[in-house]
Design a protein around this motif. Sequence first.
Motif, PDB file in Angstrom:
ATOM      1  N   TYR A  63       0.828  -1.197   0.000  1.00  0.00           N
ATOM      2  CA  TYR A  63       0.000   0.000   0.000  1.00  0.00           C
ATOM      3  C   TYR A  63       0.868   1.255   0.000  1.00  0.00           C
ATOM      4  O   TYR A  63       1.960   1.266   0.581  1.00  0.00           O
ATOM      5  CB  TYR A  63      -0.886   0.059   1.255  1.00  0.00           C
ATOM      6  CG  TYR A  63      -1.836  -1.093   1.392  1.00  0.00           C
ATOM      7  CD1 TYR A  63      -3.142  -1.020   0.907  1.00  0.00           C
ATOM      8  CD2 TYR A  63      -1.442  -2.277   2.019  1.00  0.00           C
ATOM      9  CE1 TYR A  63      -4.022  -2.096   1.035  1.00  0.00           C
ATOM     10  CE2 TYR A  63      -2.312  -3.354   2.154  1.00  0.00           C
ATOM     11  CZ  TYR A  63      -3.597  -3.254   1.658  1.00  0.00           C
ATOM     12  OH  TYR A  63      -4.460  -4.313   1.788  1.00  0.00           O
ATOM     13  N   PHE A  64       0.358   2.310  -0.629  1.00  0.00           N
ATOM     14  CA  PHE A  64       0.875   3.648  -0.406  1.00  0.00           C
ATOM     15  C   PHE A  64       0.061   4.265   0.726  1.00  0.00           C
ATOM     16  O   PHE A  64      -1.175   4.228   0.707  1.00  0.00           O
ATOM     17  CB  PHE A  64       0.708   4.534  -1.641  1.00  0.00           C
ATOM     18  CG  PHE A  64       1.807   4.421  -2.653  1.00  0.00           C
ATOM     19  CD1 PHE A  64       3.023   3.831  -2.358  1.00  0.00           C
ATOM     20  CD2 PHE A  64       1.635   4.948  -3.929  1.00  0.00           C
ATOM     21  CE1 PHE A  64       4.029   3.741  -3.298  1.00  0.00           C
ATOM     22  CE2 PHE A  64       2.632   4.867  -4.879  1.00  0.00           C
ATOM     23  CZ  PHE A  64       3.837   4.264  -4.561  1.00  0.00           C
ATOM     24  N   VAL A  65       0.746   4.844   1.691  1.00  0.00           N
ATOM     25  CA  VAL A  65       0.104   5.661   2.710  1.00  0.00           C
ATOM     26  C   VAL A  65       0.662   7.067   2.522  1.00  0.00           C
ATOM     27  O   VAL A  65       1.859   7.292   2.710  1.00  0.00           O
ATOM     28  CB  VAL A  65       0.396   5.133   4.129  1.00  0.00           C
ATOM     29  CG1 VAL A  65      -0.256   6.038   5.176  1.00  0.00           C
ATOM     30  CG2 VAL A  65      -0.105   3.699   4.274  1.00  0.00           C
ATOM     31  N   LEU A  66      -0.195   7.995   2.129  1.00  0.00           N
ATOM     32  CA  LEU A  66       0.234   9.354   1.804  1.00  0.00           C
ATOM     33  C   LEU A  66      -0.089  10.302   2.948  1.00  0.00           C
ATOM     34  O   LEU A  66      -1.152  10.216   3.575  1.00  0.00           O
ATOM     35  CB  LEU A  66      -0.461   9.839   0.535  1.00  0.00           C
ATOM     36  CG  LEU A  66      -0.316   8.960  -0.715  1.00  0.00           C
ATOM     37  CD1 LEU A  66      -0.991   9.614  -1.910  1.00  0.00           C
ATOM     38  CD2 LEU A  66       1.143   8.678  -1.023  1.00  0.00           C
ATOM     39  N   ALA A  88       9.132   0.696   3.328  1.00  0.00           N
ATOM     40  CA  ALA A  88       9.997   1.782   2.867  1.00  0.00           C
ATOM     41  C   ALA A  88       9.271   3.086   3.145  1.00  0.00           C
ATOM     42  O   ALA A  88       8.044   3.117   3.279  1.00  0.00           O
ATOM     43  CB  ALA A  88      10.319   1.650   1.383  1.00  0.00           C
ATOM     44  N   ALA A  89      10.031   4.183   3.231  1.00  0.00           N
ATOM     45  CA  ALA A  89       9.415   5.481   3.476  1.00  0.00           C
ATOM     46  C   ALA A  89      10.209   6.571   2.784  1.00  0.00           C
ATOM     47  O   ALA A  89      11.449   6.567   2.834  1.00  0.00           O
ATOM     48  CB  ALA A  89       9.325   5.757   4.971  1.00  0.00           C
ATOM     49  N   TYR A  90       9.498   7.486   2.152  1.00  0.00           N
ATOM     50  CA  TYR A  90      10.101   8.604   1.439  1.00  0.00           C
ATOM     51  C   TYR A  90       9.577   9.881   2.090  1.00  0.00           C
ATOM     52  O   TYR A  90       8.594  10.476   1.672  1.00  0.00           O
ATOM     53  CB  TYR A  90       9.795   8.498  -0.059  1.00  0.00           C
ATOM     54  CG  TYR A  90      10.274   7.171  -0.596  1.00  0.00           C
ATOM     55  CD1 TYR A  90      11.603   6.993  -0.932  1.00  0.00           C
ATOM     56  CD2 TYR A  90       9.418   6.072  -0.670  1.00  0.00           C
ATOM     57  CE1 TYR A  90      12.079   5.762  -1.362  1.00  0.00           C
ATOM     58  CE2 TYR A  90       9.880   4.841  -1.096  1.00  0.00           C
ATOM     59  CZ  TYR A  90      11.212   4.689  -1.440  1.00  0.00           C
ATOM     60  OH  TYR A  90      11.687   3.467  -1.849  1.00  0.00           O
ATOM     61  N   VAL A  97       5.519   3.235   2.119  1.00  0.00           N
ATOM     62  CA  VAL A  97       5.161   1.953   1.510  1.00  0.00           C
ATOM     63  C   VAL A  97       4.941   0.957   2.640  1.00  0.00           C
ATOM     64  O   VAL A  97       5.858   0.666   3.409  1.00  0.00           O
ATOM     65  CB  VAL A  97       6.260   1.446   0.561  1.00  0.00           C
ATOM     66  CG1 VAL A  97       5.859   0.102  -0.042  1.00  0.00           C
ATOM     67  CG2 VAL A  97       6.542   2.472  -0.537  1.00  0.00           C
ATOM     68  N   ALA A  98       3.698   0.476   2.752  1.00  0.00           N
ATOM     69  CA  ALA A  98       3.340  -0.433   3.833  1.00  0.00           C
ATOM     70  C   ALA A  98       2.973  -1.800   3.285  1.00  0.00           C
ATOM     71  O   ALA A  98       2.394  -1.910   2.201  1.00  0.00           O
ATOM     72  CB  ALA A  98       2.156   0.135   4.622  1.00  0.00           C
ATOM     73  N   ALA A 201      13.648  -2.478  -7.509  1.00  0.00           N
ATOM     74  CA  ALA A 201      12.652  -3.537  -7.639  1.00  0.00           C
ATOM     75  C   ALA A 201      12.078  -3.878  -6.276  1.00  0.00           C
ATOM     76  O   ALA A 201      12.806  -3.902  -5.278  1.00  0.00           O
ATOM     77  CB  ALA A 201      13.280  -4.768  -8.271  1.00  0.00           C
ATOM     78  N   TYR A 202      10.781  -4.081  -6.228  1.00  0.00           N
ATOM     79  CA  TYR A 202      10.005  -4.430  -5.023  1.00  0.00           C
ATOM     80  C   TYR A 202       9.725  -3.230  -4.120  1.00  0.00           C
ATOM     81  O   TYR A 202       9.052  -3.349  -3.114  1.00  0.00           O
ATOM     82  CB  TYR A 202      10.669  -5.552  -4.222  1.00  0.00           C
ATOM     83  CG  TYR A 202      11.123  -6.693  -5.079  1.00  0.00           C
ATOM     84  CD1 TYR A 202      10.183  -7.549  -5.680  1.00  0.00           C
ATOM     85  CD2 TYR A 202      12.461  -6.902  -5.362  1.00  0.00           C
ATOM     86  CE1 TYR A 202      10.600  -8.580  -6.509  1.00  0.00           C
ATOM     87  CE2 TYR A 202      12.879  -7.924  -6.192  1.00  0.00           C
ATOM     88  CZ  TYR A 202      11.945  -8.761  -6.770  1.00  0.00           C
ATOM     89  OH  TYR A 202      12.355  -9.777  -7.596  1.00  0.00           O
ATOM     90  N   GLY A 203      10.251  -2.036  -4.475  1.00  0.00           N
ATOM     91  CA  GLY A 203       9.866  -0.841  -3.748  1.00  0.00           C
ATOM     92  C   GLY A 203      10.810  -0.380  -2.667  1.00  0.00           C
ATOM     93  O   GLY A 203      10.500   0.548  -1.927  1.00  0.00           O
TER      94      GLY A 203
END
Length: 484
Positions: A63-66, A88-90, A97-98, A201-203
């Motif tokens: 999932y994207f969590v915005l 991951a987190a930007y 990214v959850a 790849a894979y985020g």
Amino acid sequence: MPASSRARRVGSVAVVAAVTAALSAAASLPSTAATAPVAAHQVSHTPVAQVTPADWEEGLRSYFVLTDPADVEAAKKAVVDNGGTVFAAYDKIGVVVAHAKGEKFADAVRGAAGVQAVGATRTSDVPKEAYDPQIPQAPTQQEPSEDETVQWDMEQIRADEAWEVTTGSPDVTVGVLDTGVDDQHAELKDNFDASKSASCAYGKLDDREGSWRDTGSHGTHVAGTIAAAKNGKGVVGVAPGVKIASVRIAEEPTGLFFPENTVCAFMFAGDKKFDVTNNSYYVDPWQFTCPDDEDQAAILEGVKRAVQYARNQGVLSVAAAGNSNYDLAHKTTDSSSPNDSTPITDRPITNACLDIPTELPGVVTVAATGDSDLKSSYSNYGAGKIDVAAPGGDPGNQDQGVYSTVPGGKFGYKAGTSMASPHVAGVAALLASVHPDASPAKLTALLRKQAQDLPCPEDDRCTGGDAVNSFYGEGQVDAAEAVG
């Protein structure tokens, strides 16, 4: 996935012919026959918990969590509090990214304080490879045996004349966001910058040595069109004097380019200060991503933020228009999505649904031409949608395919808007070489200005009922004009 389906997705339609005995089918196209330490990338995101193969389990979804960048920590807490993992987190763009299981996760996190949107980034489960990514095997190399000749596509955009002025500056870097690049290919290794290469790849960023290698052949072919060396052997790229870097975003074994991979790649491109990126793909699993769907709306916004971040760091992004002979200005239906599960037949869409990244603001959209300067039969088009055109070749005629590098030191033909886009990225690199202080907006204006007008053929779709050229935009790029 069948080769024909993957070819349409990535932006190249077919390899026209094999030219060496060892060539084989690979990557997104049926094709003729993918290393060095890199710096850590922790500029745009904070470190998250490390995952191991033991952490993976069946049924995980991504999932994207915005959120607002100021609320990223609260968003991460909401993920964990609702049984998810921050993969991951930007932080600078407010994209987390959850990974989580269960149908209630997204709705629960949507209700958390500070969370702006939540959306599934794929309709399939997260693969086990995401928790145990493998470094692609380096192919055995063979030395080029054929003398260098000027290809029809380079003559068509007058690259051969441009080289008399400049072959491009080594201070300019073009990032190939694709299936990876064979950095040991004799035509590419001297121009390859390992310090700016990695896998997304894979985020999640993987900067281990060799993670950027080609898992097919598509990215290596693109890289050769941009910057294959002018060394008397094999082929020559549009800008053989510039540097190329590889950011692998295609997953294995599917070969798909998911949203979290793309966000990672654009953030990396911005942090590494690429001058240009080439994007010969669309973001899976939706050929057209629609804002009226909660999941797809989150994908649109997340990728848009990453593209804008890269642009704010001085990166010009160039992208293939696609290979469906589709009018991007008059969208009606889509029968190819989602391509990671069962596609929806005749899914109704509108012009609000976008082919990303090519239709995002600030991205240069490229249509394909053949050696007759006419739109290639497969190329997407659309009034107000196409910026410029470039040679993409004809998949039904070997002599009209684009000839470039493929892994293992070999060469092969491919055709598609995937092949047109790197011609434009190469011309943009030449422009960046002669205008080193130009912003992405300035480079875009220069790309449009140097293009040679191509008149509409007798085809009502080209004009779209008005004076706009929907096939070629401002025209076909001209490398000699760009440097002259």
